[in-house]
Scaffold this active site. Structure first.
Site, PDB file in Angstrom:
ATOM      1  N   ASP A 190       0.878  -1.158   0.000  1.00 39.31           N
ATOM      2  CA  ASP A 190       0.000   0.000   0.000  1.00 39.31           C
ATOM      3  C   ASP A 190       0.926   1.221   0.000  1.00 39.31           C
ATOM      4  OD1 ASP A 190      -2.033   1.805   0.053  1.00 39.31           O
ATOM      5  OD2 ASP A 190      -3.107   0.916   1.747  1.00 39.31           O
ATOM      6  N   TRP A 191       0.397   2.345  -0.431  1.00 33.56           N
ATOM      7  CA  TRP A 191       1.248   3.513  -0.680  1.00 33.56           C
ATOM      8  C   TRP A 191       1.888   4.016   0.628  1.00 33.56           C
ATOM      9  CZ3 TRP A 191      -0.151   1.227  -4.621  1.00 33.56           C
ATOM     10  CH2 TRP A 191       0.031   1.710  -5.910  1.00 33.56           C
TER      11      TRP A 191
END
Ligand code: BGC
Length: 773
Positions: free
Chosen positions: A242-243
């Protein structure tokens, strides 16, 4: 940068091994993180282009200009379909698949290689700020529908990213909180939706979550990312972070995190190189990660060579059709709905959300819609000149007529206008209440909306409430005031036209609740430990989320999981259940029971029934929810029509996760099969006796007398070693004494002086012979 199509001839999946061999260590490490916010790293020397990945999941959010991660900056127009909360309410695989296909077409047409969704995290608490992006509180429903969405998207030659793996069930402290979840609960509640999508649909990528699970960041958990995902489930794609989810990049690579997003400005790439050079990270692992990135790039380039176009009008029409399927008719006293179009002069529409629809949630999933139709627009398009009164102040509507006044003034005007008429009140949660990044603090509608509903209802002849919210809201304090309640969730860009079509009976509501509506938030067992403290949240309720917990505690609900009315009625009958014996050779996916029944449309309009199959295992040796969803179907029926429905139960459907053997175990004995219209409306029930091998609990150093007794050969040897003392445990001569002593770990007998023959040495010998270390 979008996909660089000029390089398409230079990279095919078959080229990947050769390219990996030609890449330097630095280049391979650079492929393990993004080039920028949305693109993978290009390697110009070898003609390796970058490909773009973007959110997702209910529409494309491709930022053409400056990337801002969340928000709407320069996002290209794309069809905004109903978010997952709505899609799940259709309970309809083919509808979800068609949405997937349309999403795939738009992704491809915009030169994007991977759409970052769907999200299949469980709705552990109604308060999770991102529940609108997730499907359900039930892993079976979420997994099946998400797999259809993935199939639809990937059928267009673009990829998906199954997220957020795993146990990301709240937004509070989401980037570091540790979800403390026991093994069985993970296996039965939080992992199965991921497992279903991976094993059925092979998403191109899986996105690991921000949070930790039992103290280990998901982004560097070898058990999660490799043992479970790849070794057990056979995942063949790429794992992306995930970012910003990376904590220790080197540990992450070793654990199976192939691609870090977004770019780490080269910092983590350098750490990977240094770790390899220092002999701390096997270069073969970096090769593998780079190969997986290149494989994804190669697959994306195939579609990029022929992106195609999409027809916004056709997709808008699909968004409308789907939104007519997502709404759930919670109540409809006196058949007040559908409204009689010939009595339109009697109508008054109240509530700003009729003019300013709430149709999607906030955060990284926010789409810039190609069109937006409000309910007021839709009434007008049909030639209905209905009076409208905003009724309350709504931040999203700032600047619109009336929005400069107070709630009390707007309400007074709306109530006066509703006197003696049929009032349709649009209420719901304002955008600020539901977003990625934070959780709700309560389940209530805003006070101004509640006051409007109550006051309108006291004067109106009939009151219909239309709700727009991305996650369940409490209805128990006010629902008696309404004659009908239509829960439209967040319905996407055509939510307004779909709502009006349903109100006027152009379409029949057919959505069913994919999440329970409890009477009060305090009825939900997970709330005892939500959202945790000091960096940890304990999933103390275990298996008992959603209807599982509400059914187990016997709490009343406002509306149960699976509930939803239509403009017709259905009858259920003729249940048959045929079960086969389970043997050691029965594979997890083998069908062991066939359930069949008939559904009849007993009303006078066509409609869609959603028969649901629940299974209970009374008498189980382990804690179980009273019933669990194991099958469903959508059946469109004309008035008077009957259809026979057959649903299959596999060995796995009847199993539980056994923490002694760390595997799925099916117990012999009673299987309670129940079929009906919701988790609490189950007119058809049958109990069958399942023949299956008795689960074997292997003998360990601390096994009890009772556990030894269940291994006849071992028990005989142990009894012989105990000599006369074995009589103490004889269940026939002194049952009470035997029962009391049966819970004693047999090893205690060696030191408590009961049986001299059973020395510690003798016990160890027996255990080595009959037990497991
Ligand atoms: C979200 C993801 C999203 C990613 C990229 C993260 O903050 O949790 O769901 O795909 O950002 O925008």
């Amino acid at each position: 940068m979008a996909v660089d199509t000029t390089a398409t001839t230079r990279l095919a999946v078959a080229d990947v091994p050769r390219l990996v061999a030609e890449l330097t260590l630095e280049e391979k490490a650079s492929l393990c993180s993004g080039q920028d916010f949305w693109n993978t790293q290009a390697v110009e020397r070898l003609g390796i282009p970058a490909v773009m990945v973007t959110d997702g999941p209910h529409g494309l959010r491709k930022q053409a200009g400056v990337a801002d991660h969340v928000g709407l900056n320069d996002s290209v127009p794309a069809t905004c379909f109903p978010p997952a909360v709505g899609l799940a309410s259709t309970w309809d695989r083919s509808v979800v698949r068609r949405v997937g296909e349309a999403l795939g077409v738009e992704t491809r047409a915009n030169d994007v290689g991977v759409l970052l969704g769907p999200g299949v995290n469980m709705k552990r608490s109604p308060l999770c700020g991102r529940n609108f992006e997730y499907f359900s509180e039930d892993p079976h429903l979420a997994g099946e529908l998400a797999a259809d969405l993935v199939d639809g998207i990937q059928s267009q030659g673009v990829g998906t990213s199954l997220k957020h793996f795993a146990a990301n069930n709240q937004e509070t402290d989401r980037m570091r909180v540790s979800a403390e979840v026991d093994e069985r609960t993970l296996r039965e509640i939080y992992l199965p939706a991921f497992e279903t999508v991976v094993t059925r649909s092979q998403p191109w990528t899986v996105m690991c979550a921000y949070n930790k699970i039992n103290g280990v960041y998901a982004s560097q958990d070898p058990w999660l990312l490799t043992e479970v995902l790849r070794d057990e489930w056979g995942f063949e794609g790429l794992v992306v972070s995930d970012w910003g989810a990376v904590d220790d990049r080197v540990e992450g690579v070793a654990a199976g995190l192939d691609l870090e997003m977004p770019s780490s400005a080269g910092i983590n790439d350098a750490r990977i190189v240094a770790a390899v050079r220092a002999g701390e990270l096997d270069e073969a692992v970096v090769d593998q990660a780079a190969a997986r990135v290149l494989t994804m790039v190669a697959r994306a380039l195939e579609a990029a060579a022929d992106p195609g176009t999409f027809d916004a009008a056709t997709h808008h029409a699909l968004a409308h059709e789907v939104a007519t399927r997502t709404a759930v008719l919670l109540k409809n006293d006196g058949d007040v709905l559908p409204l009689d179009p010939s009595a339109a002069a009697d109508l008054v529409v109240v509530g700003e959300m009729a003019r300013t629809p709430r149709y999607q949630g906030a955060g990284s999933s926010q789409v810039n819609p190609t069109r937006l139709v409000s309910a007021l627009d839709a009434f007008a398009e049909r030639g209905f000149d209905v009076p409208f009164h905003p009724g309350y102040v709504l931040a999203e509507a700032a600047g619109k007529p009336g929005q400069d006044r107070t709630d009390a003034e707007l309400r007074a005007e709306a109530v006066a206008a509703a006197d003696g008429r049929t009032a349709v009140v649009f209420a719901g949660l304002p955008g600020v209440d539901e977003s990625e990044g934070y959780d709700r603090e309560h389940m209530d509608l805003p006070a101004a909306h509640l006051a409007l509903v109550r006051e309108v209802a006291t004067v109106a002849a009939r009151t219909v409430v239309v709700l727009s919210n991305g996650s369940a809201v409490t209805v128990s304090g006010w629902e008696d005031a309404a004659d009908a309640i239509l829960e439209t969730w967040l319905g996407g860009q055509a939510s307004g036209s779909a709502t009006v079509a349903l109100l006027l009976g152009e379409a029949s509501p057919s959505g069913r609740l994919a999440e329970s509506i409890p009477v009060a938030l305090t009825d939900v067992p997970a709330q005892l430990n939500f959202p945790g403290e000091n960096g940890a949240v304990r999933y103390g309720e275990g298996l008992f989320i959603g209807y599982r917990g509400l059914d187990a505690t016997g709490a009343d609900v406002s509306y149960p999981f699976g509930h939803g009315l239509t403009y017709t009625s259905f009858g259920y009958g003729d249940l048959t259940v045929d079960a086969d014996a389970v043997t050691p050779a029965t594979a997890p996916d083998d069908v062991v029971a066939r359930v069949a029944f008939s559904v009849t449309n007993t009303g006078s309009r066509e409609g869609v029934a959603v028969p649901q199959l629940y299974v209970g295992r009374p008498g189980s040796a382990v804690a179980r929810a009273p019933r669990e969803l194991r099958g469903f179907r959508t059946v469109a029926l004309q008035p008077g029509e009957t259809q026979r429905v057959e649903l299959a139960l596999t060995r796995r459907d009847l199993s539980h996760w056994d923490t002694a053997t760390h595997g799925w175990v099916v117990e012999p004995g009673a299987v309670e099969v129940a079929v009906g219209a919701s988790s609490r409306d189950l007119p058809l029930t049958a109990t069958v006796d399942l023949v299956a091998p008795t689960a074997e609990v292997p003998l360990r150093a601390d096994s009890t007398i009772d556990e030894w007794r269940r291994h006849p050969e071992a028990w005989a040897a142990l009894s012989a070693a105990m000599g006369d003392a074995a009589q103490m445990f004889d269940t026939e001569s002194d049952p009470a004494m035997a029962a009391m002593l049966s819970a004693i770990p047999a090893v205690k007998v060696t030191t408590m002086g009961f049986a001299e023959g059973l020395t510690p040495e003798k016990f160890s010998e027996l255990l080595a012979q009959h037990g497991r270390a």
